[in-house]
Design an enzyme around this catalytic site. Structure first.
Site, PDB file in Angstrom:
ATOM      1  N   GLU A  28      -7.848   2.582   0.751  1.00 23.62           N
ATOM      2  CA  GLU A  28      -8.202   1.620  -0.298  1.00 23.62           C
ATOM      3  C   GLU A  28      -8.627   0.363   0.394  1.00 23.62           C
ATOM      4  O   GLU A  28      -9.254  -0.212  -0.508  1.00 23.62           O
ATOM      5  CB  GLU A  28      -6.829   1.477  -1.281  1.00 23.62           C
ATOM      6  CG  GLU A  28      -5.807   0.549  -0.576  1.00 23.62           C
ATOM      7  CD  GLU A  28      -5.230   0.774   0.723  1.00 23.62           C
ATOM      8  OE1 GLU A  28      -5.334   1.963   1.131  1.00 23.62           O
ATOM      9  OE2 GLU A  28      -4.886  -0.142   1.491  1.00 23.62           O
ATOM     10  N   ARG A  43     -11.040  -0.312   2.357  1.00 21.38           N
ATOM     11  CA  ARG A  43     -12.197  -0.479   2.322  1.00 21.38           C
ATOM     12  C   ARG A  43     -12.903  -0.426   0.911  1.00 21.38           C
ATOM     13  O   ARG A  43     -14.233  -1.027   0.679  1.00 21.38           O
ATOM     14  CB  ARG A  43     -13.166   0.871   3.086  1.00 21.38           C
ATOM     15  CG  ARG A  43     -12.910   2.135   2.428  1.00 21.38           C
ATOM     16  CD  ARG A  43     -12.762   3.323   3.372  1.00 21.38           C
ATOM     17  NE  ARG A  43     -11.883   3.825   4.226  1.00 21.38           N
ATOM     18  CZ  ARG A  43     -11.775   4.394   5.205  1.00 21.38           C
ATOM     19  NH1 ARG A  43     -12.739   5.301   5.360  1.00 21.38           N
ATOM     20  NH2 ARG A  43     -10.527   4.450   5.794  1.00 21.38           N
ATOM     21  N   ASP A  82       0.730  -1.372   0.064  1.00 15.06           N
ATOM     22  CA  ASP A  82      -0.073  -0.046   0.151  1.00 15.06           C
ATOM     23  C   ASP A  82       0.706   1.283  -0.073  1.00 15.06           C
ATOM     24  O   ASP A  82       1.189   1.652   1.120  1.00 15.06           O
ATOM     25  CB  ASP A  82      -0.808   0.022   1.203  1.00 15.06           C
ATOM     26  CG  ASP A  82      -2.130   1.219   1.420  1.00 15.06           C
ATOM     27  OD1 ASP A  82      -1.866   2.028   0.410  1.00 15.06           O
ATOM     28  OD2 ASP A  82      -2.229   1.495   2.354  1.00 15.06           O
ATOM     29  N   LYS A 108       1.656   7.885   0.214  1.00 20.47           N
ATOM     30  CA  LYS A 108       1.992   8.153   1.728  1.00 20.47           C
ATOM     31  C   LYS A 108       3.373   8.752   2.038  1.00 20.47           C
ATOM     32  O   LYS A 108       4.145   8.635   1.020  1.00 20.47           O
ATOM     33  CB  LYS A 108       2.383   6.720   2.348  1.00 20.47           C
ATOM     34  CG  LYS A 108       0.920   6.000   2.514  1.00 20.47           C
ATOM     35  CD  LYS A 108       1.132   4.573   3.202  1.00 20.47           C
ATOM     36  CE  LYS A 108      -0.228   3.747   3.463  1.00 20.47           C
ATOM     37  NZ  LYS A 108      -1.047   4.328   4.372  1.00 20.47           N
ATOM     38  N   ASP A 139      -5.518   6.560  -0.538  1.00 21.63           N
ATOM     39  CA  ASP A 139      -4.907   5.803   0.584  1.00 21.63           C
ATOM     40  C   ASP A 139      -6.062   5.018   1.322  1.00 21.63           C
ATOM     41  O   ASP A 139      -5.614   4.255   2.201  1.00 21.63           O
ATOM     42  CB  ASP A 139      -3.968   6.768   1.302  1.00 21.63           C
ATOM     43  CG  ASP A 139      -3.029   5.703   2.188  1.00 21.63           C
ATOM     44  OD1 ASP A 139      -3.105   4.821   1.861  1.00 21.63           O
ATOM     45  OD2 ASP A 139      -2.262   6.340   3.160  1.00 21.63           O
TER      46      ASP A 139
HETATM   47  N1  BES Z   1      -3.345   0.238   5.472  1.00 22.21           N
HETATM   48  C1  BES Z   1      -3.258   1.596   6.100  1.00 22.21           C
HETATM   49  C2  BES Z   1      -3.640   1.615   7.146  1.00 22.21           C
HETATM   50  C3  BES Z   1      -2.611   1.440   8.147  1.00 22.21           C
HETATM   51  C4  BES Z   1      -1.627   2.605   8.570  1.00 22.21           C
HETATM   52  C5  BES Z   1      -2.388   0.332   9.011  1.00 22.21           C
HETATM   53  C6  BES Z   1      -0.806   2.472   9.141  1.00 22.21           C
HETATM   54  C7  BES Z   1      -1.227   0.264   9.702  1.00 22.21           C
HETATM   55  C8  BES Z   1      -0.447   1.263   9.822  1.00 22.21           C
HETATM   56  C9  BES Z   1      -4.681   1.911   5.096  1.00 22.21           C
HETATM   57  O1  BES Z   1      -4.988   1.726   3.828  1.00 22.21           O
HETATM   58  C10 BES Z   1      -4.617   3.527   5.351  1.00 22.21           C
HETATM   59  O2  BES Z   1      -3.646   4.043   4.695  1.00 22.21           O
HETATM   60  N2  BES Z   1      -5.399   4.228   6.031  1.00 22.21           N
HETATM   61  C11 BES Z   1      -5.651   5.621   5.827  1.00 22.21           C
HETATM   62  C12 BES Z   1      -7.058   6.000   6.056  1.00 22.21           C
HETATM   63  C13 BES Z   1      -7.199   7.644   5.582  1.00 22.21           C
HETATM   64  C14 BES Z   1      -6.687   8.075   4.405  1.00 22.21           C
HETATM   65  C15 BES Z   1      -8.409   7.949   5.706  1.00 22.21           C
HETATM   66  C16 BES Z   1      -5.040   6.044   7.192  1.00 22.21           C
HETATM   67  O3  BES Z   1      -5.328   5.369   8.351  1.00 22.21           O
HETATM   68  O4  BES Z   1      -4.152   6.951   7.204  1.00 22.21           O
HETATM   69 ZN    ZN Z   2      -3.745  -0.069   3.373  1.00 19.26          ZN
HETATM   70 MN    MN Z   3      -4.046   3.155   2.343  1.00 16.99          MN
END
Ligand code: BES
Ligand code: ZN
Ligand code: MN
Length: 487
Positions: free
Chosen positions: A347, A349, A268, A275, A345
């Protein structure tokens, strides 16, 4: 590693490299150890009785046995009175490490001396699970291979070698094997563990276990199914996405299955909503939900449980490119609902919502999706608990309880309308983010919109799936225990 149960009479005669005596101040020495103790000038008794030398839970003290005995070493291992799951796991981990240091190939452990707040069956289950789990070492992509594990035979002296206790050893061993599958898949780098690699892994499981069958859906098939949301995540990568369906049939076909749905984002990057660079490598772990589905399948298949279980994994890579989905794009999910992708990001869901629609066709008894879904979950619960959300309070509590039993804990979280309202969008039926506040909850609310037609739970394992760059194998223990509790 093989576990066998013995009663005291046969246990002390069992030949092994090491005898482990769990000790607290009121431990009574088994007669055979008593003799050895005499030959050691009473050192064991002295250690165990002396307040100054008393071993804390998990501290070990080894003695080489000079007299003729069934074992060449005795290890005295401190075990707390009234031990909890946590104490007992710390104890078994310490004992395992001592056995590794001693290069033991076989061991007899006297469980009758343990004073714990747990049943004997649970002591056995957790010991077997811990021994198998701590024996896992990653070396696949290292030139220097780790030493092969020597410990093969674990004999446990128990008060009764009855069927329940024997079953407990099997449960623990299988849970451990399943957790190790999840760890290995999680730890593999993103250029090895691709969606295609995961598909092969599923085919491997189907080959190994007669009751497991698998079906791999290709992008062309996903298009036909109208999984526009899932496909929007894979738009920017050259790695072909796969939806992997694994079926374990252990019961009559008429029995409704439990369905596990795993987020399998093999890397990801965030996509166009890229990111930051720091710790981006950890996003290879973004398939740990999928890994836990594989691990639970493995455990259930190994046990040959009388249940029907279906595992569905959405395996995709999230990358930026000229063809990637852009913030503001509107996609149509398999359910027909439209989604404004406000952040590429968010993604996970987008992958899961189409799978949640897809699994309706299995007429599930219950569905659990498992996902490293939000950084916000790590903020809320740290690394100690998975978050568990559900549209059914009893189901939520049953999952929590299963986690408590095997010390793979989950904590209940809310799905209130106020949170759900944060998902409003001016250009689609919903946005894919709910703003900066309550991020793990709004992600769960998003998913709940696609899971209205069955009993459903969502586990956010963003904090529990790995720690310090090592996959934990969670929540394979919780999921397997939940399935066992249903039989
Ligand atoms: N895979 C990540 C969540 C994640 C981040 C898990 C760090 C473990 C450690 C997910 O896909 C993500 O990027 N979520 C975003 C959502 C936001 C853009 C609403 C997040 O948590 O920043
Ligand atoms: Zn993710
Ligand atoms: Mn993500």
């Amino acid at each position: 590693m093989d576990f066998s149960l013995k009663t005291a009479a046969s246990g002390v005669k069992t030949k092994a490299n090491v005898f482990v005596l769990p000790a607290h101040e009121s431990t009574t020495l088994p007669s055979i150890v008593d003799e050895i103790d005499k030959s050691l000038n009473g050192q064991i008794t002295i250690r165990q009785k002396s307040k100054r030398l008393r071993l804390k839970n998990g501290q070990v003290n080894g003695f080489t046995v000079v007299e003729k005995a069934s074992w060449s070493d005795v290890i005295l291992a401190g075990s707390k009175k009234g031990a909890s799951q946590r104490d007992w796991i710390a104890f078994t981990t310490a004992v395992f490490n001592a056995l590794k240091l001693a290069k033991a190939g076989s061991v007899v452990i006297d469980l009758t001396q343990v004073d714990a707040a747990l049943s004997e069956a649970l002591l056995i289950q957790l010991l077997a699970k811990t021994f198998v789990e701590v024996s896992y070492q990653y070396d696949t992509t290292l030139s220097d291979k780790k030493d092969k594990l020597l410990l093969k035979k674990v004999h446990l002296i128990v008060s009764s070698a009855n069927a329940a206790n024997k079953h407990a050893a099997e449960l623990g061993r299988s849970m451990g094997l399943g957790a190790n599958v999840a760890k290995q898949l999680g730890n593999l780098p993103g250029n090895v563990c691709t969606p295609s690699f995961l598909a092969k892994e599923a085919q491997g499981l189907a080959k190994s276990y007669q009751k497991v069958s698998t079906e791999i859906l290709t992008e062309a098939q996903l298009k036909k199914l109208k999984m526009g949301s899932l496909l929007s995540v894979t738009a920017g990568t050259d790695e072909p996405a796969k939806v992997i369906v694994m079926k374990y049939q252990g019961d009559k076909a008429s029995q409704k299955p439990v369905v596990l749905v795993g987020k399998g984002v093999t890397f990801d990057s965030g996509g166009i909503s890229l990111k930051p660079g720091a710790r981006m490598d950890e996003m290879k772990f973004d398939m740990c939900g999928a890994a836990s589905v594989f691990g639970t399948m493995k455990a259930v298949a190994e046990l040959g449980l009388k249940v029907n279980l279906i595992g569905v994994v959405g395996a995709v890579e999230n990358m930026p490119s000229g063809c990637a989905t852009k913030p503001g794009d509107v996609v149509t999910s398999m359910s027909g609902k439209t989604i404004e992708v406000l952040n590429t990001d968010a993604e996970g869901r987008l992958v899961l919502c189409d799978l949640l629609t897809y699994v309706e066709k299995f007429k599930p008894k219950a569905v659990v999706d498992i996902a490293t879904l939000t950084g916000a979950c790590v903020v809320a619960l740290g690394h100690h608990a998975s978050a568990v959300y559900s549209n059914d309070d009893d189901f939520q509590m049953a999952l929590k309880k299963a986690g408590d039993v095997v010390y793979d804990r989950a904590w209940p979280m809310p799905l209130w309308d106020e949170y759900d309202e944060q998902l409003k969008s001016a250009f689609a039926d919903m946005g894919n983010i709910g703003g900066p506040d309550g991020g793990s909850v709004t992600a769960a609310c998003f998913l709940s919109r696609f899971a209205k037609n069955y009993t459903w739970a969502h586990m956010d394992i963003a904090g529990s799936a790995w720690q310090k760059k090592k996959a934990s194998g969670r929540p394979v223990g919780l999921l397997t225990q939940y399935i066992i509790d249903q039989i």
